[in-house]
Design an enzyme around this catalytic site. Structure first.
Site, PDB file in Angstrom:
ATOM      1  N   SER A   8       0.843  -1.198   0.000  1.00 53.18           N
ATOM      2  CA  SER A   8       0.000   0.000   0.000  1.00 53.18           C
ATOM      3  C   SER A   8       0.873   1.240   0.000  1.00 53.18           C
ATOM      4  CB  SER A   8      -0.898   0.005   1.236  1.00 53.18           C
ATOM      5  OG  SER A   8      -1.411   1.307   1.426  1.00 53.18           O
ATOM      6  N   HIS A  33      -1.391  -1.666  -4.134  1.00 59.56           N
ATOM      7  CA  HIS A  33      -2.625  -1.255  -3.441  1.00 59.56           C
ATOM      8  C   HIS A  33      -2.629   0.268  -3.305  1.00 59.56           C
ATOM      9  CE1 HIS A  33      -6.058  -2.053  -0.778  1.00 59.56           C
ATOM     10  NE2 HIS A  33      -5.589  -1.091   0.001  1.00 59.56           N
ATOM     11  N   ASP A  35      -4.740   3.512  -2.015  1.00 61.42           N
ATOM     12  CA  ASP A  35      -5.804   3.915  -1.088  1.00 61.42           C
ATOM     13  C   ASP A  35      -6.276   5.331  -1.384  1.00 61.42           C
ATOM     14  OD1 ASP A  35      -6.040   1.689   0.840  1.00 61.42           O
ATOM     15  OD2 ASP A  35      -3.930   2.117   1.227  1.00 61.42           O
ATOM     16  N   MET A  37      -8.819   8.233  -0.311  1.00 57.85           N
ATOM     17  CA  MET A  37      -9.625   8.633   0.857  1.00 57.85           C
ATOM     18  C   MET A  37     -10.193  10.024   0.634  1.00 57.85           C
ATOM     19  SD  MET A  37      -7.058   7.621   3.895  1.00 57.85           S
ATOM     20  CE  MET A  37      -6.439   5.963   4.107  1.00 57.85           C
ATOM     21  N   HIS A  66      -8.406   0.941  -3.706  1.00 60.20           N
ATOM     22  CA  HIS A  66      -9.307   0.799  -2.553  1.00 60.20           C
ATOM     23  C   HIS A  66      -9.927   2.160  -2.304  1.00 60.20           C
ATOM     24  CE1 HIS A  66      -9.492  -0.008   2.098  1.00 60.20           C
ATOM     25  NE2 HIS A  66     -10.688   0.095   1.567  1.00 60.20           N
ATOM     26  N   MET A  68     -11.944   4.531  -0.293  1.00 65.95           N
ATOM     27  CA  MET A  68     -12.563   4.855   1.010  1.00 65.95           C
ATOM     28  C   MET A  68     -13.261   6.196   0.812  1.00 65.95           C
ATOM     29  SD  MET A  68      -9.488   3.446   3.351  1.00 65.95           S
ATOM     30  CE  MET A  68      -8.372   3.442   1.964  1.00 65.95           C
ATOM     31  N   MET A 137     -11.321  -5.249   6.053  1.00 67.72           N
ATOM     32  CA  MET A 137     -10.466  -4.309   6.782  1.00 67.72           C
ATOM     33  C   MET A 137     -10.141  -4.921   8.129  1.00 67.72           C
ATOM     34  SD  MET A 137      -9.709  -1.619   5.010  1.00 67.72           S
ATOM     35  CE  MET A 137      -8.686  -1.057   6.361  1.00 67.72           C
ATOM     36  N   ASP A 176      -6.556  -6.183   4.818  1.00 61.41           N
ATOM     37  CA  ASP A 176      -5.925  -4.866   4.754  1.00 61.41           C
ATOM     38  C   ASP A 176      -5.891  -4.224   6.140  1.00 61.41           C
ATOM     39  OD1 ASP A 176      -5.048  -2.346   4.069  1.00 61.41           O
ATOM     40  OD2 ASP A 176      -6.785  -1.835   2.829  1.00 61.41           O
TER      41      ASP A 176
END
Ligand code: DX5
Ligand code: ZN
Length: 223
Positions: A8, A33, A35, A37, A66, A68, A137, A176
């Site tokens: 990540s 990965h 992320d 957000m 991913h 979020m 998660m 994760d």
């Protein structure tokens, strides 16, 4: 079953992002990965589409995004344009999860569903036929460097049984949060096959960290 380590980049040094991604790619890493957000679904804001498009120019890895993000269906076309191959959305963030998974597939990407630690597995069981991957998660999402929540091992094991009993053994289970070389074997043994690691890869010697984790996976597969 495929096993992949998915570093990540949230824990990378953003001032040296391209260089650090090249280090894991040169180690033979196939998944990255990413992320995203939004400061709404989770308290923090990370980065968005322009960053992903730029790292795509220099990397051939499989981009595991991913999200979020609240109401992620708003951004599926934009994600496709970045070069992402897999988009995972949180069940908690989608009013119409089935529709969003359809949007991801229609855009030509693989689709994942993520669940927060406290969210029950029944949130996802109706959409097994539309999910390529389920992300569990194992910390509360929003930040790297947190500790793995011990009750997650039972949840991983239960999900593995559920997908096999329901006739979807090919759904990937991604874990994760808080993964490190000491708890990785337990997580694999519970049934996870895609392993996210942020700080366990990017804090310290990246190459050494990567191979220490990959070694645990290789030993587990050799059992
Ligand atoms: C957290 C992110 C994770 C994070 C993991 O909300 O979804 O991907 O980067 O970081 P570590 O492995 O440090 O817990
Ligand atoms: Zn993540």
């Amino acid at each position: 079953m495929i096993y992949q380590l998915a570093p990540s980049i949230l824990s990378a040094d953003f001032n040296r992002l391209g260089e650090q991604i090249s280090i894991v790619e040169n180690c033979g890493c196939e998944w990255l990965h990413i992320d995203v957000m939004d400061g709404m679904f989770v308290p923090s804001i990370s980065f968005g589409m322009p960053v992903i498009s730029n790292i795509r120019k220099e990397s051939d890895m499989y981009f595991d995004v991913h999200m979020m993000v609240e109401d992620p269906g708003r951004y599926i076309t934009d994600m496709k344009e970045t070069g992402a191959q897999l988009v995972t959305v949180h069940a908690e963030a989608c009013k119409h999860l089935d529709r969003v998974l359809g949007q991801i597939h229609d855009a030509g990407m693989e689709a994942g569903v993520a669940l927060n630690p406290a969210t029950p597995l029944c949130m996802v069981e109706n959409v097994f036929s539309k999910a390529d991957l389920i992300l569990l998660m194992s910390v509360n999402p929003g930040f790297g460097g947190q500790s793995y929540i011990p009750y997650m091992t039972k949840k991983i094991r239960k999900l593995r049984c559920m997908i096999e009993d329901a006739g979807y053994p090919d759904i990937m289970i991604e874990v994760d949060g808080g993964v490190n070389k000491d708890n990785l074997e337990t997580i694999l043994d519970a049934g996870a096959n895609i392993i996210v690691a942020g700080s366990a890869v990017f804090k310290g010697d990246i190459e050494e960290n990567y191979f220490a984790l990959q070694d645990v996976i290789d030993k587990f597969r050799g059992q």
